[in-house]
Design a protein around this motif. Structure first.
Motif, PDB file in Angstrom:
ATOM      1  N   VAL A 192       3.526  -7.330   7.449  1.00 57.22           N
ATOM      2  CA  VAL A 192       3.629  -5.954   7.537  1.00 57.22           C
ATOM      3  C   VAL A 192       4.731  -5.420   6.311  1.00 57.22           C
ATOM      4  N   GLY A 193       5.622  -6.361   6.409  1.00 57.82           N
ATOM      5  CA  GLY A 193       6.627  -6.198   5.139  1.00 57.82           C
ATOM      6  C   GLY A 193       6.292  -5.781   3.949  1.00 57.82           C
ATOM      7  N   ASN A 194       4.945  -6.767   3.788  1.00 54.42           N
ATOM      8  CA  ASN A 194       4.421  -6.766   2.318  1.00 54.42           C
ATOM      9  C   ASN A 194       3.764  -5.286   2.062  1.00 54.42           C
ATOM     10  N   VAL A 195       3.104  -5.026   3.109  1.00 56.26           N
ATOM     11  CA  VAL A 195       2.308  -3.556   2.952  1.00 56.26           C
ATOM     12  C   VAL A 195       3.266  -2.541   2.753  1.00 56.26           C
ATOM     13  N   LEU A 196       4.628  -2.735   3.408  1.00 56.88           N
ATOM     14  CA  LEU A 196       5.497  -1.487   3.333  1.00 56.88           C
ATOM     15  C   LEU A 196       6.379  -1.965   2.314  1.00 56.88           C
ATOM     16  N   GLY A 197       6.370  -2.794   1.371  1.00 49.52           N
ATOM     17  CA  GLY A 197       7.175  -2.923   0.222  1.00 49.52           C
ATOM     18  C   GLY A 197       8.628  -3.245   0.565  1.00 49.52           C
ATOM     19  N   LEU A 198       8.633  -3.860   1.909  1.00 47.27           N
ATOM     20  CA  LEU A 198      10.176  -4.321   2.177  1.00 47.27           C
ATOM     21  C   LEU A 198      10.236  -5.728   2.428  1.00 47.27           C
ATOM     22  N   GLY A 258      15.307  -1.068   1.532  1.00 44.15           N
ATOM     23  CA  GLY A 258      14.524  -2.141   1.002  1.00 44.15           C
ATOM     24  C   GLY A 258      14.366  -3.243   1.793  1.00 44.15           C
ATOM     25  N   THR A 259      14.808  -3.117   3.180  1.00 48.23           N
ATOM     26  CA  THR A 259      14.454  -4.425   4.074  1.00 48.23           C
ATOM     27  C   THR A 259      13.997  -3.779   5.428  1.00 48.23           C
ATOM     28  N   LEU A 260      13.422  -4.689   5.948  1.00 52.84           N
ATOM     29  CA  LEU A 260      12.689  -4.366   7.352  1.00 52.84           C
ATOM     30  C   LEU A 260      13.671  -5.448   8.088  1.00 52.84           C
ATOM     31  N   THR A 261      14.471  -5.015   9.248  1.00 55.58           N
ATOM     32  CA  THR A 261      15.208  -5.833  10.007  1.00 55.58           C
ATOM     33  C   THR A 261      14.339  -6.335  11.246  1.00 55.58           C
ATOM     34  N   VAL A 262      14.038  -7.523  11.484  1.00 52.60           N
ATOM     35  CA  VAL A 262      13.105  -7.858  12.498  1.00 52.60           C
ATOM     36  C   VAL A 262      13.778  -8.814  13.427  1.00 52.60           C
ATOM     37  N   VAL A 263      13.729  -8.428  14.640  1.00 51.72           N
ATOM     38  CA  VAL A 263      14.448  -9.117  15.569  1.00 51.72           C
ATOM     39  C   VAL A 263      13.562  -9.859  16.417  1.00 51.72           C
ATOM     40  N   ASP A 264      13.848 -11.283  16.803  1.00 50.53           N
ATOM     41  CA  ASP A 264      12.616 -12.007  17.465  1.00 50.53           C
ATOM     42  C   ASP A 264      13.779 -12.978  18.353  1.00 50.53           C
ATOM     43  N   SER A 265      13.025 -13.621  19.582  1.00 46.91           N
ATOM     44  CA  SER A 265      13.697 -14.352  20.492  1.00 46.91           C
ATOM     45  C   SER A 265      13.872 -15.889  19.602  1.00 46.91           C
ATOM     46  N   VAL A 280       0.944  -1.069  -0.180  1.00 46.82           N
ATOM     47  CA  VAL A 280       0.049   0.042   0.066  1.00 46.82           C
ATOM     48  C   VAL A 280       1.021   1.128  -0.075  1.00 46.82           C
ATOM     49  N   ASP A 281       0.933   1.926  -1.127  1.00 49.30           N
ATOM     50  CA  ASP A 281       1.822   3.030  -1.242  1.00 49.30           C
ATOM     51  C   ASP A 281       1.871   3.993  -0.233  1.00 49.30           C
ATOM     52  N   ALA A 282       0.590   4.600   0.172  1.00 46.14           N
ATOM     53  CA  ALA A 282       0.285   5.444   1.310  1.00 46.14           C
ATOM     54  C   ALA A 282       0.927   5.013   2.636  1.00 46.14           C
ATOM     55  N   ILE A 283       0.760   3.833   2.947  1.00 37.21           N
ATOM     56  CA  ILE A 283       1.439   3.537   4.191  1.00 37.21           C
ATOM     57  C   ILE A 283       2.992   3.383   3.980  1.00 37.21           C
ATOM     58  N   ALA A 284       3.431   2.692   2.758  1.00 35.33           N
ATOM     59  CA  ALA A 284       4.943   2.449   2.754  1.00 35.33           C
ATOM     60  C   ALA A 284       5.479   3.818   2.717  1.00 35.33           C
ATOM     61  N   ALA A 285       4.880   5.126   2.219  1.00 37.09           N
ATOM     62  CA  ALA A 285       5.455   6.412   2.277  1.00 37.09           C
ATOM     63  C   ALA A 285       5.955   6.633   3.724  1.00 37.09           C
ATOM     64  N   LEU A 286       5.224   6.153   4.682  1.00 38.84           N
ATOM     65  CA  LEU A 286       5.490   6.617   6.002  1.00 38.84           C
ATOM     66  C   LEU A 286       6.693   6.012   6.703  1.00 38.84           C
ATOM     67  N   VAL A 287       7.169   5.183   5.889  1.00 37.93           N
ATOM     68  CA  VAL A 287       8.647   4.543   6.321  1.00 37.93           C
ATOM     69  C   VAL A 287       9.659   5.474   6.205  1.00 37.93           C
ATOM     70  N   PRO A 288      10.375   5.628   7.296  1.00 33.98           N
ATOM     71  CA  PRO A 288      11.700   6.491   7.381  1.00 33.98           C
ATOM     72  C   PRO A 288      12.521   6.296   5.664  1.00 33.98           C
ATOM     73  N   GLU A 289      13.025   7.430   5.359  1.00 28.10           N
ATOM     74  CA  GLU A 289      13.744   7.342   4.163  1.00 28.10           C
ATOM     75  C   GLU A 289      14.717   6.308   3.997  1.00 28.10           C
ATOM     76  N   GLU A 290      15.464   6.081   5.078  1.00 26.91           N
ATOM     77  CA  GLU A 290      16.848   5.256   5.409  1.00 26.91           C
ATOM     78  C   GLU A 290      16.415   3.675   5.172  1.00 26.91           C
ATOM     79  N   ILE A 291      15.424   3.436   5.758  1.00 25.93           N
ATOM     80  CA  ILE A 291      14.860   1.916   5.385  1.00 25.93           C
ATOM     81  C   ILE A 291      14.101   1.910   4.100  1.00 25.93           C
ATOM     82  N   ARG A 292      13.503   2.711   3.484  1.00 24.64           N
ATOM     83  CA  ARG A 292      13.029   2.761   2.154  1.00 24.64           C
ATOM     84  C   ARG A 292      14.043   2.378   1.160  1.00 24.64           C
ATOM     85  N   LYS A 293      15.060   3.215   1.300  1.00 16.12           N
ATOM     86  CA  LYS A 293      16.240   3.018   0.446  1.00 16.12           C
ATOM     87  C   LYS A 293      16.978   1.783   0.793  1.00 16.12           C
TER      88      LYS A 293
END
Length: 328
Positions: A112-118, A77-84, A62-75
């Motif tokens: 979440v990554g899908n929606v954000l394009g990451l 292209g990955t969302l680093t997820v930490v889990d136990s 969803v482009d409108a939601i993806a646009a809310l991602v900070p520029e550094e993360i958008r550039k």
């Protein structure tokens, strides 16, 4: 916490009851369409796919939601997820290749990554290192059954996505139930340090002492295998952890059962949330993405897939009231 990986994956036929669905408040007869390859069918009809090929539920960007991602993360292209470390089914655990992390937490993170394009990059670590990594900026967000607390809100931003339910797991036939503080008086309890379940038990101990009852003796071990060894040997009376995982283990082992459930927030409704470093600009995008998957139904499909539809939220809240700080 950790358990032998192979023991966990070969036991996943018990996942549906894992969820002691009645205890979680889920509807009965829940089912999910999963890839049939080398899965197991649980008593309530849920088929659990244990292979690395998860055929996860997906959704569109969803482009409108993806646009809310900070520029550094958008550039990047990955969302680093930490889990136990992935050994707490059905939250996150290893597939039958012993390296691919599967479960409800990674499924929601992927949506979440899908929606954000990451592209989502998973980083399994020990519990305490989740927060170390978030603090340093090494990881963008934690999806790891993290409860919102007032103390944590001083350092982190939260976007909620599930209710927090704790389970009290004891040996079968123990003959006691847990409904509140008085029920743990004088008992020996295994619990993980630094968790909201530990805070709950400490608070209950304080209440019991004030009321002239014996406090529970809290015991800490290095990993969940040690908790369960202590439980099976009788060194502890009960283990307290996330209800989905305690119920899963109870059905898996055939030797234990959940003897009570409680909100992870105690008398406050506990909420599980995506967790990110405070004021890093990411939480609005996370909340927007979570609201989108709740709205379009993919979130519900994931929860039903793992038998956790009774822990669903109607919308994602950003930094809602959390568990109160301990009284000085």
């Amino acid at each position: 916490m950790s358990l032998p990986r192979r023991a966990l994956v070969t036991a996943a036929a018990s996942l549906a009851a894992a969820l002691t669905l009645a205890a979680c408040g889920s509807s009965s007869g829940a089912s999910a369409e999963l890839a049939p390859a080398k899965g197991s069918t649980a008593p309530n009809g849920i088929t659990v796919n244990l292979t690395p090929q998860q055929n996860r539920v997906t959704t569109a960007k969803v482009d409108a939601i993806a646009a809310l991602v900070p520029e550094e993360i958008r550039k990047r292209g990955t969302l680093t997820v930490v889990d136990s470390i992935g050994t707490t089914p059905p939250l996150d655990f290893y597939a039958n290749d012993d390296k691919t992390i599967i479960g409800v937490e990674p499924d929601i993170a992927e949506l979440v990554g899908n929606v954000l394009g990451l592209k989502v990059e998973f980083n399994p670590v020990s519990w305490e290192n989740i927060f170390v990594g978030l603090d340093s900026g090494k990881y963008d967000v934690g999806f790891s059954n993290i409860t919102v607390t007032e103390a944590r809100k001083e350092k982190y931003d939260f976007a909620t996505y599930r209710l927090d339910v704790l389970g009290f797991e004891a040996r079968k036939g123990s003959g006691w139930k847990v409904t509140g503080p008085k029920d743990i008086a004088g008992k020996t309890i295994a619990v993980a340090s630094g968790t909201n379940q530990e805070k709950l038990l400490i608070g209950w101990n304080e209440q019991n002492v004030k009321n002239g009852l014996k406090p529970a003796d809290l015991k800490y071990f290095q990993n969940s295998a040690d908790y369960y060894l202590a439980l099976s040997s009788g060194r502890v009376d009960v283990y307290v952890g996330p209800n989905p995982s305690t119920a899963f283990h109870g059905v898996q082992s055939g030797e234990t059962e959940v003897i009570g459930t409680y909100s992870g927030g105690g008398d406050v409704l506990g909420k599980i949330a995506a967790t990110t470093k405070k004021d890093n600009g990411l939480v609005r995008a996370l909340g927007g993405a979570l609201d989108e998957i709740i709205r379009n139904g993919t979130y519900g499909q994931v929860l039903k897939r793992w038998g956790l539809d009774g822990e669903a939220v109607r919308s994602s809240e950003i930094n809602p009231p959390g568990l109160p700080k301990p009284k000085p």
